[in-house]
Design a protein around this motif. Structure first.
Motif, mmCIF file in Angstrom:
data_model
loop_
_atom_site.group_PDB
_atom_site.id
_atom_site.type_symbol
_atom_site.label_atom_id
_atom_site.label_comp_id
_atom_site.label_asym_id
_atom_site.label_seq_id
_atom_site.Cartn_x
_atom_site.Cartn_y
_atom_site.Cartn_z
ATOM 1 N N GLN A 64 -11.532 -4.193 2.119
ATOM 2 C CA GLN A 64 -10.098 -4.117 1.864
ATOM 3 C C GLN A 64 -9.561 -2.799 2.385
ATOM 4 O OE1 GLN A 64 -9.102 -4.284 -2.236
ATOM 5 N NE2 GLN A 64 -6.971 -4.822 -1.887
ATOM 6 N N LYS A 65 -8.584 -2.856 3.291
ATOM 7 C CA LYS A 65 -8.041 -1.647 3.879
ATOM 8 C C LYS A 65 -7.070 -0.940 2.937
ATOM 9 C CE LYS A 65 -8.546 -3.189 8.660
ATOM 10 N NZ LYS A 65 -7.853 -3.434 9.960
ATOM 11 N N LYS A 66 -6.232 -1.689 2.271
ATOM 12 C CA LYS A 66 -5.235 -1.125 1.375
ATOM 13 C C LYS A 66 -5.484 -1.611 -0.050
ATOM 14 C CE LYS A 66 -2.631 0.805 4.618
ATOM 15 N NZ LYS A 66 -2.394 2.258 4.713
ATOM 16 N N TYR A 67 -5.403 -0.671 -0.989
ATOM 17 C CA TYR A 67 -5.522 -1.041 -2.388
ATOM 18 C C TYR A 67 -4.257 -1.750 -2.852
ATOM 19 C CZ TYR A 67 -9.724 1.823 -2.934
ATOM 20 O OH TYR A 67 -10.972 2.348 -2.845
ATOM 21 N N ARG A 68 -4.428 -2.578 -3.870
ATOM 22 C CA ARG A 68 -3.283 -3.261 -4.456
ATOM 23 C C ARG A 68 -3.405 -3.246 -5.972
ATOM 24 N NH1 ARG A 68 1.173 -3.457 -1.518
ATOM 25 N NH2 ARG A 68 0.665 -3.921 0.643
ATOM 26 N N GLY A 69 -2.283 -3.520 -6.614
ATOM 27 C CA GLY A 69 -2.276 -3.612 -8.076
ATOM 28 C C GLY A 69 -2.605 -2.307 -8.756
ATOM 29 N N ARG A 70 -3.367 -2.400 -9.821
ATOM 30 C CA ARG A 70 -3.692 -1.212 -10.624
ATOM 31 C C ARG A 70 -4.599 -0.250 -9.880
ATOM 32 N NH1 ARG A 70 -1.823 -2.542 -15.604
ATOM 33 N NH2 ARG A 70 -1.537 -4.765 -15.960
ATOM 34 N N GLN A 71 -5.412 -0.784 -8.973
ATOM 35 C CA GLN A 71 -6.258 0.098 -8.186
ATOM 36 C C GLN A 71 -5.416 1.024 -7.315
ATOM 37 O OE1 GLN A 71 -8.968 -2.014 -5.625
ATOM 38 N NE2 GLN A 71 -10.441 -0.321 -5.564
ATOM 39 N N ALA A 72 -4.357 0.487 -6.722
ATOM 40 C CA ALA A 72 -3.450 1.319 -5.925
ATOM 41 C C ALA A 72 -2.705 2.308 -6.811
ATOM 42 C CB ALA A 72 -2.463 0.429 -5.172
ATOM 43 N N TYR A 73 -2.342 1.891 -8.018
ATOM 44 C CA TYR A 73 -1.618 2.786 -8.920
ATOM 45 C C TYR A 73 -2.509 3.945 -9.343
ATOM 46 C CZ TYR A 73 1.937 4.066 -12.317
ATOM 47 O OH TYR A 73 2.914 4.727 -12.999
ATOM 48 N N ARG A 74 -3.792 3.681 -9.597
ATOM 49 C CA ARG A 74 -4.713 4.760 -9.953
ATOM 50 C C ARG A 74 -4.882 5.742 -8.796
ATOM 51 N NH1 ARG A 74 -7.562 0.593 -12.906
ATOM 52 N NH2 ARG A 74 -8.753 0.085 -11.028
ATOM 53 N N LEU A 75 -4.989 5.200 -7.585
ATOM 54 C CA LEU A 75 -5.105 6.088 -6.422
ATOM 55 C C LEU A 75 -3.844 6.922 -6.255
ATOM 56 C CD1 LEU A 75 -6.587 7.047 -3.900
ATOM 57 C CD2 LEU A 75 -5.643 5.081 -2.666
ATOM 58 N N PHE A 76 -2.691 6.324 -6.493
ATOM 59 C CA PHE A 76 -1.428 7.070 -6.407
ATOM 60 C C PHE A 76 -1.404 8.227 -7.402
ATOM 61 C CE2 PHE A 76 2.812 7.552 -8.331
ATOM 62 C CZ PHE A 76 3.481 8.108 -7.261
ATOM 63 N N LEU A 77 -1.861 7.998 -8.615
ATOM 64 C CA LEU A 77 -1.886 9.065 -9.617
ATOM 65 C C LEU A 77 -2.882 10.146 -9.252
ATOM 66 C CD1 LEU A 77 -1.615 7.044 -12.959
ATOM 67 C CD2 LEU A 77 0.168 8.319 -11.784
ATOM 68 N N HIS A 78 -4.009 9.771 -8.623
ATOM 69 C CA HIS A 78 -4.969 10.782 -8.190
ATOM 70 C C HIS A 78 -4.361 11.679 -7.113
ATOM 71 C CE1 HIS A 78 -8.415 8.156 -9.797
ATOM 72 N NE2 HIS A 78 -8.435 9.291 -10.476
ATOM 73 N N ILE A 79 -3.657 11.069 -6.164
ATOM 74 C CA ILE A 79 -3.006 11.856 -5.121
ATOM 75 C C ILE A 79 -1.905 12.735 -5.714
ATOM 76 C CG2 ILE A 79 -1.591 11.688 -3.042
ATOM 77 C CD1 ILE A 79 -3.113 9.182 -2.299
#
Length: 544
Positions: A64-79
Motif C-alpha cells: 500500500q503506497k498511501k495510508y488510509r483511515g485511522r492508520q493515516a490519521y496516526r501517521l498525521f499525528l506523528h508528523i
C-alpha cells in the motif's frame, strides 16, 4: 529463426509482439522470457511439439503506497508531533529559551492528544471503512456524546499547523517567560522556527505514505497573520480550560511592559501611569476562562497592555500642539516628545538592514516583484539563498534539467565572508541613545490658579482610524506592528478603554455631586470625603 506473433511482451516496457521458442520456453524478439507461457514435451508422443499449458502467475500482493483511515490519521499525528518538536528544539537551541520548555510543551500536547484517542486506538479499525478528510476540522457526528468546546461554532479537534506555534507560546506563558505573541510571529516570518514549508523537513518515507488531504493540512498556502496567531492562542487557552481545567497564569506584565516601552523608545515614566490605568480599568492581563457575550479584542491580555501604553502616552505626551505646563519639575509630564523627530528615529530603525546593504530577516517573504527588481547583486544573492533554504525540497528526486540550474553557487562565492547576525537589541540601544534628540522639557508654571492647560487636560480621543493625526498615526502603527495587530484593531481597543475611563470619571463626579448635596441638606452627619477625579489625577504618583 521462426517468429510467432503473440500479445505484447510487457516486460520492462517492451512492446514486442514477435516471439520464438527455445527449449520449450517462449522468448520475445528482444530476449525477454515469458513467464507462464511454456511448452511441455509429452514423452509418449515423441517427435511432436507437445501440448501448450499456461502456468498461472503467482499472485503478488502490492504494498500500500498511501495510508488510509485511522492508520493515516496516526501517521498525521506523528508528523504533527515531529514538527512541534522541531519548533521547541529551535527555540531552545537557537533562541535561548530554557530547556524545560520542551517538557512543558510535550505535556500540553499529551493532554490534547487524549482528545484523539477514539480516532487512533479503536479496535478492528483496519477492517473498517476508510476515513476520508472533510472540509471541516471534524464531523459533528463523531462528538455528539462528548462535551466539546466550540469556539466560533467550529470544533477545535483537527490539529492545525498554526496551533503548533500557539502551543509553544502557551508553554512560555506557563513558564512566565517575558515573550509576546508578536515575537513568536516574527520568529515564524524570519524562519527561525519551523512553519512555512514545514512538510519538506519531514522524512521522505513518512511523506510518501501520507495522503494528499493530510498533506494539505501541513502545508502553507498563504502568509501567516499575526492576528490569526493571537486568535489561535486565545482559542487554545479556552480549550485547555474547558476540557482539562488548565488555567493559564497572568502574563509576566512588568517584564513585557518594559520591553514594549523600550522598543517604542518611550520614557520610563510611562510605566507607573500604565499600572494606575490597569487598576482603574480592571485589566487582569491574563487569558479569560469564559466569555460573556460577544468576543472583544480587549479580552486578549497583550492587547490590554498595548492599549494601556497608548493611553498613557496620550496623557503624558499628547500628539496635538496644545501647550500643557506642569506645576512642578517632579511631575512626569515635565517632558515632551517631538513626534516628528521620534518618527524619523523609528524609520531609521526599521531601515537598518537596507542601509547596511542587507535584505533583512523576515523581509524576504514579504518582498514583491518591485522589491526584487530594486535589489542590489548582494541582496539578490541573500534572497536566493533564503529561497533555497526555505522553499526547495532537497529530499525530492531531481529531474534531468536540475544540472542546468546548480544550487548553492552564491554560497560558495561568499563562504569566506562571516555571516552577520541581526542584533535587534543593539539596534534598540542605539535608538534609545538618540532620545535626547526628540525628548525636550516643558516650562513649569507653578501658579495653581492659572488657567493654562495642564497635563492630562483636553485629552484627545480618536474613535476611528481616519481621525488620527499624522504623528499619532505613526505611533499607533508602530505599536500595532510590535504587538502584532492591525491598526483598526488597536484604534478600536483604545477607544473602548477610553469609554470605560470616561464612564468611571462620570461615576466619580456623580458620587461627589450626591455627597455635596447630602452635606448641604444636612441629611447625613458623616459622609466620606470624595474628590473630583479627572484625567490629571491619573498622572499623579499613586499616593492619593
Amino acid at each position: 529463426m521462426e517468429y510467432i506473433t503473440r500479445e505484447p511482451c510487457g516486460q520492462e516496457g517492451c512492446r514486442e509482439t514477435r516471439f520464438y521458442l527455445d527449449n520449450g520456453l517462449w522468448f520475445c524478439r528482444r530476449g525477454h522470457q515469458q513467464l507462464g507461457r511454456q511448452v511441455e514435451e509429452d514423452p509418449d508422443d515423441f517427435g511432436t511439439q507437445g501440448k501448450t499449458n499456461r502456468v498461472k502467475k503467482p499472485v503478488i500482493e502490492k504494498a500500500q503506497k498511501k495510508y488510509r483511515g485511522r492508520q493515516a490519521y496516526r501517521l498525521f499525528l506523528h508528523i504533527y508531533q515531529l514538527i512541534l518538536w522541531k519548533q521547541c528544539h529551535a527555540l531552545v537551541n537557537d533562541r535561548g529559551f530554557p530547556p524545560q520548555l520542551e517538557n512543558v510543551v510535550r505535556d500540553l500536547w499529551a493532554l490534547r492528544l487524549e482528545t484523539y484517542a477514539k480516532k487512533i486506538t479503536e479496535v478492528n479499525d483496519e477492517d473498517s471503512q476508510p476515513e476520508f478528510f472533510s472540509s471541516q476540522p471534524a464531523s459533528a457526528r463523531e462528538d455528539t456524546d462528548t462535551d466539546t468546546f466550540k469556539p466560533r461554532s467550529k470544533l477545535i479537534q483537527w490539529p492545525r499547523l498554526i496551533d503548533t506555534v500557539a502551543l509553544c507560546y502557551l508553554g512560555a506563558i506557563l513558564m512566565r517567560l517575558p515573550v509576546s505573541v508578536g515575537e513568536f510571529y516574527q520568529m515564524t516570518i524570519r524562519n527561525e522556527i519551523l512553519y512555512y514549508r514545514a512538510f519538506i523537513h519531514i522524512p521522505r518515507d513518512m511523506k510518501e505514505k501520507l495522503p494528499q488531504e493530510y498533506i494539505a493540512l501541513l502545508d502553507t498556502t498563504r502568509l501567516l497573520k499575526a492576528e490569526d496567531l493571537h486568535t489561535a492562542v486565545f482559542d487554545l487557552s479556552l480549550l485547555y480550560y474547558r476540557q482539562f481545567r488548565l488555567q493559564l497564569p497572568p502574563l509576566n506584565a512588568p517584564a513585557i511592559l518594559y520591553r514594549l516601552i523600550r522598543r517604542l523608545a518611550l520614557p520610563v515614566d510611562i510605566y507607573p501611569v500604565v499600572k494606575r490605568l490597569q487598576i482603574l480599568l480592571g485589566f487582569t492581563i491574563e487569558y479569560p476562562t469564559k466569555i460573556v457575550g460577544k468576543r472583544r479584542p480587549l479580552d486578549k491580555p497583550e492587547l490590554q497592555l498595548v492599549t494601556l501604553i497608548v493611553i498613557a502616552t496620550k496623557l503624558l505626551f499628547p500628539f496635538d500642539d496644545v501647550q500643557r505646563h506642569p506645576t512642578s519639575a517632579q511631575e512626569p509630564a515635565v517632558q515632551a516628545i517631538d513626534w516628528a523627530v521620534w518618527t524619523s528615529v523609528q524609520d531609521r530603525f526599521e531601515r537598518r538592514d537596507a542601509s547596511a546593504g542587507k535584505v533583512g530577516k523576515g523581509k524576504e517573504i514579504l518582498a514583491s516583484e518591485g522589491d526584487v527588481l530594486a535589489m542590489s547583486p548582494d541582496q539578490l544573492d541573500q534572497y536566493m539563498d533564503w529561497y533555497e533554504n526555505s522553499w526547495l525540497d532537497s529530499g525530492k528526486e531531481t529531474s534531468a534539467l536540475a544540472s542546468l540550474f546548480p544550487l548553492g553557487a552564491s554560497k560558495e562565492n561568499r563562504q569566506d565572508i562571516p555571516a552577520e547576525k541581526d542584533n535587534k537589541e543593539d539596534s534598540i540601544d542605539s535608538m534609545l541613545r538618540m532620545a535626547p534628540q526628540y525628548i525636550k522639557s516643558r516650562a513649569v508654571v507653578g501658579d495653581p490658579d492659572s488657567d493654562i492647560p495642564r497635563p492630562g487636560s483636553l485629552y484627545p480621543r480618536y474613535r476611528q482610524e481616519s481621525d488620527l493625526p499624522d504623528s499619532a498615526r505613526v505611533f499607533y502603527e508602530t505599536a500595532a506592528k510590535v504587538v502584532g495587530i492591525s491598526l483598526p484593531t488597536l484604534v478600536r481597543c483604545v477607544s473602548q478603554a477610553e469609554i470605560q475611563i470616561n464612564k468611571w470619571l462620570e461615576d466619580q463626579r456623580r458620587i461627589k455631586h450626591f455627597a455635596e448635596h447630602e452635606i448641604e441638606s444636612g441629611g447625613a452627619s458623616e459622609v466620606e470625603d470624595t474628590e473630583e477625579i479627572d484625567a490629571e489625577d491619573i498622572l499623579d504618583d499613586g499616593t492619593r
